[in-house]
Enzyme design. Structure first.
Site, PDB file in Angstrom:
ATOM      1  CD  GLU A 140      32.444  -9.620  61.780  1.00 14.56           C
ATOM      2  OE1 GLU A 140      31.761  -9.422  60.759  1.00 14.56           O
ATOM      3  OE2 GLU A 140      33.610  -9.206  61.907  1.00 14.56           O
ATOM      4  CE  LYS A 168      29.932   3.652  50.018  1.00 15.17           C
ATOM      5  NZ  LYS A 168      29.289   4.002  51.313  1.00 15.17           N
ATOM      6  CD  GLU A 215      42.592  -6.840  54.500  1.00 20.06           C
ATOM      7  OE1 GLU A 215      42.296  -7.755  55.286  1.00 20.06           O
ATOM      8  OE2 GLU A 215      43.745  -6.679  54.065  1.00 20.06           O
TER       9      GLU A 215
HETATM   10  P1  NAP Z   1      29.565  -3.354  55.093  1.00 16.73           P
HETATM   11  O1  NAP Z   1      28.133  -3.264  55.392  1.00 16.73           O
HETATM   12  O2  NAP Z   1      30.056  -4.455  54.240  1.00 16.73           O
HETATM   13  O3  NAP Z   1      29.944  -1.956  54.455  1.00 16.73           O
HETATM   14  C1  NAP Z   1      31.253  -1.676  54.022  1.00 16.73           C
HETATM   15  C2  NAP Z   1      31.188  -0.713  52.857  1.00 16.73           C
HETATM   16  O4  NAP Z   1      30.556  -1.343  51.748  1.00 16.73           O
HETATM   17  C3  NAP Z   1      30.396   0.541  53.164  1.00 16.73           C
HETATM   18  O5  NAP Z   1      31.040   1.648  52.577  1.00 16.73           O
HETATM   19  C4  NAP Z   1      29.074   0.243  52.478  1.00 16.73           C
HETATM   20  O6  NAP Z   1      28.346   1.393  52.139  1.00 16.73           O
HETATM   21  C5  NAP Z   1      29.541  -0.486  51.249  1.00 16.73           C
HETATM   22  N1  NAP Z   1      28.504  -1.267  50.560  1.00 16.73           N
HETATM   23  C6  NAP Z   1      27.270  -1.629  51.000  1.00 16.73           C
HETATM   24  N2  NAP Z   1      26.621  -2.339  50.055  1.00 16.73           N
HETATM   25  C7  NAP Z   1      27.451  -2.426  48.988  1.00 16.73           C
HETATM   26  C8  NAP Z   1      27.364  -3.049  47.708  1.00 16.73           C
HETATM   27  N3  NAP Z   1      26.284  -3.722  47.331  1.00 16.73           N
HETATM   28  N4  NAP Z   1      28.425  -2.951  46.887  1.00 16.73           N
HETATM   29  C9  NAP Z   1      29.533  -2.295  47.256  1.00 16.73           C
HETATM   30  N5  NAP Z   1      29.664  -1.665  48.457  1.00 16.73           N
HETATM   31  C10 NAP Z   1      28.643  -1.741  49.311  1.00 16.73           C
HETATM   32  O7  NAP Z   1      30.444  -3.418  56.399  1.00 16.73           O
HETATM   33  P2  NAP Z   1      30.332  -2.468  57.666  1.00 16.73           P
HETATM   34  O8  NAP Z   1      29.108  -2.831  58.395  1.00 16.73           O
HETATM   35  O9  NAP Z   1      30.543  -1.037  57.298  1.00 16.73           O
HETATM   36  O10 NAP Z   1      31.650  -2.883  58.462  1.00 16.73           O
HETATM   37  C11 NAP Z   1      31.677  -3.968  59.280  1.00 16.73           C
HETATM   38  C12 NAP Z   1      32.347  -5.145  58.616  1.00 16.73           C
HETATM   39  O11 NAP Z   1      33.660  -4.794  58.176  1.00 16.73           O
HETATM   40  C13 NAP Z   1      32.534  -6.296  59.555  1.00 16.73           C
HETATM   41  O12 NAP Z   1      32.211  -7.504  58.943  1.00 16.73           O
HETATM   42  C14 NAP Z   1      34.025  -6.249  59.861  1.00 16.73           C
HETATM   43  O13 NAP Z   1      34.550  -7.461  60.285  1.00 16.73           O
HETATM   44  C15 NAP Z   1      34.595  -5.770  58.598  1.00 16.73           C
HETATM   45  N6  NAP Z   1      35.917  -5.167  58.793  1.00 16.73           N
HETATM   46  C16 NAP Z   1      37.017  -5.859  58.339  1.00 16.73           C
HETATM   47  C17 NAP Z   1      38.280  -5.333  58.523  1.00 16.73           C
HETATM   48  C18 NAP Z   1      39.497  -6.047  58.018  1.00 16.73           C
HETATM   49  O14 NAP Z   1      40.540  -5.416  57.880  1.00 16.73           O
HETATM   50  N7  NAP Z   1      39.430  -7.325  57.724  1.00 16.73           N
HETATM   51  C19 NAP Z   1      38.438  -4.093  59.158  1.00 16.73           C
HETATM   52  C20 NAP Z   1      37.299  -3.425  59.605  1.00 16.73           C
HETATM   53  C21 NAP Z   1      36.034  -3.985  59.398  1.00 16.73           C
HETATM   54  P3  NAP Z   1      27.266   2.031  53.175  1.00 16.73           P
HETATM   55  O15 NAP Z   1      28.050   2.559  54.306  1.00 16.73           O
HETATM   56  O16 NAP Z   1      26.638   3.121  52.421  1.00 16.73           O
HETATM   57  O17 NAP Z   1      26.339   0.930  53.519  1.00 16.73           O
END
Ligand code: NAP
Ligand code: MG
Length: 499
Positions: free
Chosen positions: A401, A192, A268
């Protein structure tokens, strides 16, 4: 990898792109079961790029069923390591041949500078899959010393059906960090991608299939996370979910697992990463790394060094250099090869970032650079690279963050205070340390509670080293290296009594 980045070449490559916009299930593109679509928006101008299949739980169920069938009949899971390696190396060749196209897809979809996509994201993604392909036929299993009448083998097997939920900030790269080890280990996948950035995942799936990956092994189901995420993570026939994204969604996934089949969850998550600069550091060395760490990928980077914790004696000189070098990063059209700063992912995220800037001012941070939305006429979500001086670790911008281009400079008066401030966070993903004293470097590297500590540089390591976080930055997860390979396998004991 040797790309030539000429603006003319970029426009020519762009004109040739055909977007893959449907779900990829069982080796074929198909519309969502409901027939619904959504618009994917270009963050650099606010205009639609194309429309993508808006899948729902029924599409997830179909993808999981075909992935399970593929896993059970062994078409990939029981191929020899050498056979899997051969397919993956062919896949790597096709990725190399289509690298510019994939770079453009990520640049368009996420607003990432094409310079970064071409020079960093896509080469790193390809290297990751290459590294894991090369690993699989060099691993040996174990025989335990259980006695002369027992043959006791300890073997590793693929886990089964693995769900992957991905973020938008490094679309192809986060995909590669997960599919490289998971495919090499023999699993079947249901992916996804982030709603904003599904184009590269769909194209990469097609290339895997063209390389000979059997149907049903790699499925991509685009659509809203709020719908697809729970459907995948609560599914009783999914063995594991590997996730990169926010800490709050990570918490939901643990709940979905505990309420369903206790599937393995690898997380992650976010970071509030310290860059610690001791009094003896060489500020000419520190400044370019500090700028890169804070502002690369517009600060939309989980390992962004958003807290610069610096000894007061050198703080002003360092901040002056950082400001000067930050001003040299051109902001604008991500498809211009000179651009280093593109737009933020979407208007709502830009609003959040601008709000953090307001809060920082209200709490007494000194705004010394940037702070505003710019290039409004483009229709894109551009925010200036922003620096706050005289921040304390108790302020909101030092704690939360922001995931945007905002650097908080936190002055400290001793090495002990520097370490205490660095560790005073709920997160623990990455950290940088700058000093010319080898003993301090060793001691501090061990004292910082983070998954990756880099000394005298900003680095996430390479494909031989694991990447993942302590504390609320992760949960058992490590991308990259043989540790990532292991996490996509189950450990089995085979105990045989001899006659
Ligand atoms: P996010 O909002 O958590 O979204 C990540 C993924 O989760 C997306 O595919 C999102 O879908 C999906 N999602 C949303 N609601 C969900 C639910 N209830 N259940 C399961 N999946 C769901 O994060 P983001 O805004 O895309 O990315 C930013 C975050 O990622 C930051 O906190 C960053 O630090 C973290 N990050 C961490 C790493 C690492 O390796 N540690 C690397 C990169 C980023 P939708 O797109 O459809 O909302
Ligand atoms: Mg988009």
């Amino acid at each position: 990898m040797n790309f030539t980045l000429k603006p003319k070449g970029i426009q020519a490559a762009l004109a040739k792109i055909q977007f893959r916009t449907q779900a990829f299930i069982d080796g074929k593109f198909c519309p969502s079961a409901s027939g619904k679509t959504y618009a994917s928006i270009n963050p650099a101008n606010g205009k639609p790029i194309t429309t993508i299949a808006a899948c729902d739980a029924s599409d997830i169920n179909r993808a999981v069923a075909v992935a399970r069938k593929a896993f059970a009949d062994g078409r990939w899971s029981r191929q020899s390591a050498a056979e899997r390696k051969a397919v993956l190396l062919k896949f790597v060749g096709l990725l190399e041949a289509n690298a510019m196209e994939i770079a453009l897809l990520d640049s368009l979809d996420a607003g990432k500078p094409i310079y970064d996509c071409v020079n960093i994201d896509i080469p790193d993604s390809i290297q990751c899959i290459h590294w894991h392909a090369e690993l699989v036929d060099k691993l040996h299993e174990r025989v335990s010393p259980s006695g002369p009448d027992i043959v006791s083998m300890i073997v590793r097997e693929p886990i089964g059906v693995v769900g992957m939920i991905l973020p938008w900030n490094f679309p192809a790269q986060m995909l590669a960090w997960k599919i490289g080890p998971a495919l090499a280990a023999g699993n079947s996948l249901v992916i996804k991608p982030a709603k904003q950035t599904s184009l590269s995942a769909l194209r990469i799936a097609e290339l895997a299939s063209a390389a000979g990956l059997p149907d049903g092994v790699l499925n991509v189901v685009p659509g809203a996370g709020s719908v697809l995420g729970p459907a995948l993570s609560r599914h009783m026939d999914v063995d594991m979910v590997a996730f990169t994204g926010s800490t709050s969604v990570g918490r939901d996934l643990l709940r979905y697992s505990s309420e369903s089949n206790l599937k393995r969850i690898i997380l992650e998550l976010g970071g509030k990463n310290p860059q610690v600069v001791l009094a003896d550091a060489d500020i000419d060395l520190v400044a370019p790394h500090a700028v890169n760490s804070a502002f690369w990928n517009m600060g939309e980077n989980c390992s962004s060094g958003s807290r610069l914790i610096v000894h007061r004696s050198i703080k002003d000189a360092l901040v002056a250099k950082i400001i000067e070098q930050t001003k040299a990063w051109p902001i604008g059209d991500p498809l211009d090869p000179n651009t280093r700063v593109g737009p933020l992912i979407e208007p709502s995220h830009m609003k959040t970032v601008l709000n953090y800037i307001k809060i920082a001012q209200a709490e007494g941070g000194q705004l010394v650079l940037g702070g505003k939305q710019v290039l409004k006429k483009t229709g894109g979500n551009f925010v200036e690279l922003t620096i706050f001086d005289e921040v304390t670790n108790a302020m909101t911008i030092a704690k939360e963050e922001i995931f945007g281009p905002v650097l908080a400079v936190i002055p400290v008066d001793s090495d002990e205070e520097a370490i205490a401030v660095a560790n005073d966070t709920n997160y623990g993903l990455a950290a940088s340390l700058y000093t010319s004293d080898l003993t301090k470097a060793h001691r501090f590297a061990r004292a910082i509670r983070a998954g990756v500590v880099s000394v005298n540089t900003f680095s996430e390591g390479d494909h031989t080293t694991p990447f993942g976080g302590f504390k609320e930055s992760g949960f058992f997860g490590r991308d990259k290296s043989s540790y990532a390979h292991e996490q996509y396998t189950e450990l089995k004991t085979v105990w045989m009594q001899l006659g």
